[in-house]
Design an enzyme around this catalytic site. Structure first.
Site, PDB file in Angstrom:
ATOM      1  N   TYR A  54       0.840  -1.191   0.000  1.00 14.62           N
ATOM      2  CA  TYR A  54       0.000   0.000   0.000  1.00 14.62           C
ATOM      3  C   TYR A  54       0.881   1.249   0.000  1.00 14.62           C
ATOM      4  O   TYR A  54       1.650   1.478   0.941  1.00 14.62           O
ATOM      5  CB  TYR A  54      -0.929   0.036   1.222  1.00 14.62           C
ATOM      6  CG  TYR A  54      -1.929  -1.096   1.315  1.00 14.62           C
ATOM      7  CD1 TYR A  54      -2.220  -1.912   0.222  1.00 14.62           C
ATOM      8  CD2 TYR A  54      -2.611  -1.345   2.502  1.00 14.62           C
ATOM      9  CE1 TYR A  54      -3.143  -2.935   0.315  1.00 14.62           C
ATOM     10  CE2 TYR A  54      -3.549  -2.367   2.603  1.00 14.62           C
ATOM     11  CZ  TYR A  54      -3.798  -3.160   1.503  1.00 14.62           C
ATOM     12  OH  TYR A  54      -4.715  -4.185   1.600  1.00 14.62           O
ATOM     13  N   LYS A 216     -24.216   7.173  -1.909  1.00 10.98           N
ATOM     14  CA  LYS A 216     -23.822   8.526  -2.335  1.00 10.98           C
ATOM     15  C   LYS A 216     -23.651   8.648  -3.842  1.00 10.98           C
ATOM     16  O   LYS A 216     -23.645   9.760  -4.379  1.00 10.98           O
ATOM     17  CB  LYS A 216     -22.552   8.963  -1.619  1.00 10.98           C
ATOM     18  CG  LYS A 216     -21.298   8.179  -1.985  1.00 10.98           C
ATOM     19  CD  LYS A 216     -20.120   8.667  -1.142  1.00 10.98           C
ATOM     20  CE  LYS A 216     -18.854   7.872  -1.418  1.00 10.98           C
ATOM     21  NZ  LYS A 216     -17.743   8.305  -0.539  1.00 10.98           N
ATOM     22  N   ARG A 228     -14.133   8.279  -4.008  1.00 10.73           N
ATOM     23  CA  ARG A 228     -13.216   7.260  -4.520  1.00 10.73           C
ATOM     24  C   ARG A 228     -13.314   7.121  -6.041  1.00 10.73           C
ATOM     25  O   ARG A 228     -12.338   6.831  -6.712  1.00 10.73           O
ATOM     26  CB  ARG A 228     -13.491   5.920  -3.839  1.00 10.73           C
ATOM     27  CG  ARG A 228     -12.572   4.794  -4.303  1.00 10.73           C
ATOM     28  CD  ARG A 228     -12.462   3.700  -3.294  1.00 10.73           C
ATOM     29  NE  ARG A 228     -11.803   4.167  -2.089  1.00 10.73           N
ATOM     30  CZ  ARG A 228     -11.643   3.424  -0.994  1.00 10.73           C
ATOM     31  NH1 ARG A 228     -12.099   2.199  -0.971  1.00 10.73           N
ATOM     32  NH2 ARG A 228     -11.032   3.911   0.072  1.00 10.73           N
ATOM     33  N   GLY A 285     -12.418   1.447   5.768  1.00 15.00           N
ATOM     34  CA  GLY A 285     -11.417   2.472   5.494  1.00 15.00           C
ATOM     35  C   GLY A 285     -12.077   3.825   5.640  1.00 15.00           C
ATOM     36  O   GLY A 285     -13.310   3.930   5.659  1.00 15.00           O
TER      37      GLY A 285
END
Length: 334
Positions: A54, A216, A228, A285
């Site tokens: 990551y 959303k 995102r 997250g």
């Protein structure tokens, strides 16, 4: 916050686990990342999941700094190995003995800890003999650098083969980390039954389908700014499979289900995956602390059969169930 045993082990983890894929060291600034970790601790979350790949190590570094000063024995720190790291040379990926042994030491340095509670094979490596991989993991455990070993996105057959070798070597696989949500149920047909047989739990990622199940994203509308779906560093690519009008229209039908329960749509989605008794934890997250607090509210929620039926009716045939979608890359990435 409630806690669950990980597989057949004696280790308990928080059923809401904080993960920093696509956020720490990438999408959000370090101060915001630290604020999210503090919000997780305030919510009773004790389990933190990351990986060496990551942000090419930066996510582990940020998490290590955010957890510095916490009582180590009160935390469960999880990381992974497989995807390319460093300068991405010929041995900077996969599950070879060389890469595992070098990667665990690098991860411990970045995380500022002497050991991780769970070390996970981030994918199955077709280019390394499974015996070599399992022997390396056994040696990592015996060296005290990891307490438990798990995997991620392994098929039922891979889990069975890995567990047989692990037991011969004196340890066990205790977990698998797959994608799982109301929309993505590919583990239910084969992986979950095999895992129950083997004493393996699921630690699932993307329980809100990268944000789609929050509601959303609206059909026919552009994605919200800063979401995102607009992140060109990786987030947009991961979420695009769900960004079609049919899926988004179906997801909007979950809003009254959540409202009737007094839950946010994110809480409904996280609570839904936790109804599966083979799931030990749902990884959440966040880019803002309030998102952590909201998602953590799913802990302890029970959804009865009528609610689960309403969810299935709302989503209909857009749910992905094909077990073949649980598959590792055929070749080692570089």
């Amino acid at each position: 916050m409630e806690y669950r045993y990980l597989g057949d082990s004696g280790l308990k983890i928080s059923e809401i686990t904080y993960g920093n894929w696509l956020t720490h060291g990438s999408q959000v600034e370090n101060d915001a990342a630290t604020a999210c970790v503090r919000a997780a601790i305030d919510a009773g979350i004790t389990t933190f999941d990351t990986a060496d790949a990551y942000a090419n190590g930066a996510a582990e570094t940020v998490l290590g700094e955010a957890l510095a000063g916490e009582r180590r024995a009160s935390l469960e720190i999880l990381t992974k190995v497989y995807w390319p790291t460093g300068p991405k040379g010929p041995n900077d990926s996969g599950l070879s003995r060389k890469h595992i042994m070098e990667s665990i030491d690098a991860s411990l340095t970045r995380l500022q800890t002497d050991y991780v509670d769970l070390y996970q094979a981030h994918r199955y490596d077709y280019e390394t003999p499974l015996e070599e991989t399992m022997q390396a993991f056994a040696d990592v455990v015996r060296a005290g650098k990891a307490l438990y070993i798990g995997v991620s996105e392994w098929t039922a057959e891979q889990l069975r083969a890995g567990q047989a070798l692990a037991r011969d070597l004196g340890f066990r696989l205790v977990s698998n980390q797959p994608q799982y949500s109301m929309l993505w149920r590919v583990i239910e047909g084969e992986v979950v039954p095999a895992s129950r047989e083997l004493g393996v739990s699921q630690i699932v990622f993307s329980p809100i389908a990268q944000g789609v199940l929050t509601g959303k994203y609206k059909p026919g509308a552009a994605p919200p700014a800063g979401s995102r779906a607009t992140d060109e560093k990786g987030g947009a690519n991961m979420i695009k499979r769900f960004l079609n009008d049919e899926t988004l229209t179906r997801v909007q039908q979950l809003e009254p289900v959540a409202a009737d329960l007094g839950l946010s749509m994110a809480q409904l989605a996280v609570a839904w995956v936790l109804q599966n008794d083979n799931v030990a934890a749902a990884i959440i997250g966040a880019s803002r602390p309030e998102q952590v607090a909201d998602n953590a509210g799913a802990s302890g929620v029970t959804l009865d059969d009528d609610v689960r039926k309403r969810v299935d009716e709302a989503l209909g045939d857009i749910v992905e169930r094909d077990p073949a979608k649980t598959a590792s890359p055929g070749t080692r990435p570089s």
